[in-house]
Motif scaffolding. Structure first.
Motif, short mmCIF file in Angstrom:
data_model
loop_
_atom_site.label_atom_id
_atom_site.label_comp_id
_atom_site.label_asym_id
_atom_site.label_seq_id
_atom_site.Cartn_x
_atom_site.Cartn_y
_atom_site.Cartn_z
N VAL A 87 0.84 -1.02 0.27
CA VAL A 87 0.11 -0.16 -0.03
C VAL A 87 1.17 1.40 0.13
CG1 VAL A 87 -1.81 1.18 1.46
CG2 VAL A 87 -1.68 -0.86 1.29
N PHE A 88 2.18 1.36 0.68
CA PHE A 88 3.38 2.73 0.91
C PHE A 88 4.50 2.21 -0.21
CE2 PHE A 88 1.39 1.16 4.63
CZ PHE A 88 0.43 2.15 5.12
N PHE A 254 -3.04 8.48 -4.16
CA PHE A 254 -2.79 7.24 -4.62
C PHE A 254 -1.16 7.09 -5.45
CE2 PHE A 254 -7.33 8.34 -5.09
CZ PHE A 254 -7.69 7.86 -6.07
N PRO A 255 -0.35 6.67 -5.90
CA PRO A 255 1.02 6.29 -6.21
C PRO A 255 1.29 6.80 -7.42
CG PRO A 255 -0.83 4.21 -5.99
CD PRO A 255 -1.64 5.04 -5.56
N ASP A 270 -2.74 13.04 -5.21
CA ASP A 270 -3.32 14.28 -4.65
C ASP A 270 -4.66 14.79 -5.12
OD1 ASP A 270 -1.84 16.31 -5.67
OD2 ASP A 270 -0.99 17.57 -3.93
N ILE A 271 -4.73 14.87 -5.91
CA ILE A 271 -5.76 15.69 -6.36
C ILE A 271 -6.80 14.47 -6.97
CG2 ILE A 271 -6.74 16.28 -8.97
CD1 ILE A 271 -4.25 17.72 -8.22
N VAL A 364 -4.42 0.30 -7.35
CA VAL A 364 -4.96 1.84 -6.52
C VAL A 364 -6.32 0.70 -5.89
CG1 VAL A 364 -6.12 3.63 -6.21
CG2 VAL A 364 -3.58 2.71 -7.65
N PHE A 365 -7.15 0.34 -6.74
CA PHE A 365 -8.39 0.25 -6.02
C PHE A 365 -8.49 -1.28 -4.83
CE2 PHE A 365 -10.18 1.59 -10.02
CZ PHE A 365 -10.70 2.87 -9.63
#
Length: 379
Positions: A87-88, A254-255, A270-271, A364-365
């Protein structure tokens, strides 16, 4: 009652802004309220950072990748920690969200997320964020385009001959907006976007058109904290924002730096997080605010043409993602359940023929649901 505020950053440079934030907190008697979390990544010069911050180390936690992985193991066990590590992602601004978890676990009631090139003005930096987060009433603002261009509320120097847009402004909404103020009414703030003097957070196209643009507070009018009206969106620029800990789940970032079709997706982390956040907040009756500049953006060196290439896929995909967010109807009633519902519905709605793009959103999801699982287990 003292409220702990976590100040979280990730960096590949010496964060020379943090001692300035610390001195500002001293000036306004807030040092006992704050704890800094510097989330290391590959390339972060941790030894140099620790030496630089040594006189103030009681307020600073400098966390290496090894420290972060140990924290995951200590909290979730070795087997689950290996799953959650995905996740990171490394070499990503997204890395800082593990610091959000750490800060809330330590008792932080509010979090300030900060890039290493944002410095405080002479105003009460932390106090300005807190006053916005705990406002009980105020005005809200809406646009006939349903999108707020934050640059419209700052003075621009020199005066641009063309319209400039905040990073992430959807291409299909470009035009002359008409803004309306509503209220005053009661507010339930959850997130505050701190604006900037100096270099604005603008898209690469606008920076190419206006390479020397600077921003500041208009001398003709005073900007108060404004809530963004329901069903209106903006670019949640994570270089200087704050949020209440009870909406932690909405701050999944989001990565980026992901290869798609020979280019790397960037500068939309960040958007897109902001669209998810605002959709959830609208459903539960909470508010996203922005207000007067409380930071000076001394922008790190950038290659604007590289920024433009990094924004290429983001600009293309942004309209699809934004439209999907707008059209989805949420039925759950609490922040956590709305987040999970939104992710689930997005995963069923967003599909592309391109394998790289599909693979990115699938990853991502999946990670967003793992993020929710971690928060559920921790808190």
């Amino acid at each position: 009652m003292i409220q702990l505020i976590g100040i979280v950053t990730t960096t590949i440079r010496i964060p020379k802004n943090l001692p300035e934030i610390y001195r500002n907190a001293l000036l306004y008697d807030r040092v006992d309220d704050i704890q800094f979390y510097i989330i290391g990544d590959k390339g972060t010069p941790l030894a140099r950072i620790q030496k630089y911050l040594l006189p103030r180390m009681d307020n600073f936690k400098v966390l290496s990748l090894r420290d972060q992985k140990k924290w995951l193991r200590d909290n979730f066990g070795r087997k689950k920690a290996r799953v959650y590590e995905t996740v990171f992602q490394e070499r990503n601004y997204q890395r800082r969200i593990i610091g959000f978890l750490m800060a809330v676990q330590d008792g932080a009631t509010s979090i300030i997320a900060l890039d290493d090139d944002n410095y405080p003005t002479d105003r009460d930096f932390i106090g300005e964020h807190l006053r916005a987060l705990f406002k009980s009433d105020g005005l809200s603002i809406s646009s006939d385009l349903s999108y707020i261009n934050l640059l419209d509320f700052l003075e621009k120097y020199p005066r641009p001959k063309t319209r400039i847009y905040v990073r992430g402004y959807p291409l299909h909404l470009r035009g002359e907006p008409s803004y309306s103020l509503n209220g005053p009414s009661s507010l339930k703030p959850a997130v505050n976007i701190g604006l900037w003097e100096g270099d604005p957070d603008i898209e690469a196209i606008s920076r190419i058109a206006c390479p020397n643009i600077k921003t500041g507070l208009s001398t003709k009018s005073r900007l108060y904290s404004l809530a963004i009206a329901k069903d209106n969106f903006t670019s949640m620029c994570l270089q200087n924002i704050s949020f209440r800990s009870d909406v932690l789940i909405t701050q999944y970032e989001f990565p980026m730096n992901i290869p798609i079709g020979g280019l790397r997706l960037g500068r939309y982390d960040d958007i897109w997080a902001g669209y998810v956040c605002k959709k959830v907040l609208d459903r539960v009756g909470r508010h996203l605010l922005f207000g007067p500049p409380i930071a000076i953006h001394k922008r790190n060196p950038h290659d604007v043409h590289k920024d433009l290439l990094n924004e290429f896929w983001g600009m293309y995909l942004n309209s699809f993602f934004y439209t999907a967010i707008q059209e989805i109807q949420l039925e759950e009633k609490d922040v956590f359940s709305c987040f999970v519902e939104l992710v689930t519905k997005l995963s069923k709605r967003i599909h592309f023929t391109d394998e790289d793009i599909n693979g990115y959103f699938l990853r991502v999801f999946t990670d967003m649901l793992l993020w929710a699982e971690m928060i559920d287990k921790l808190f």
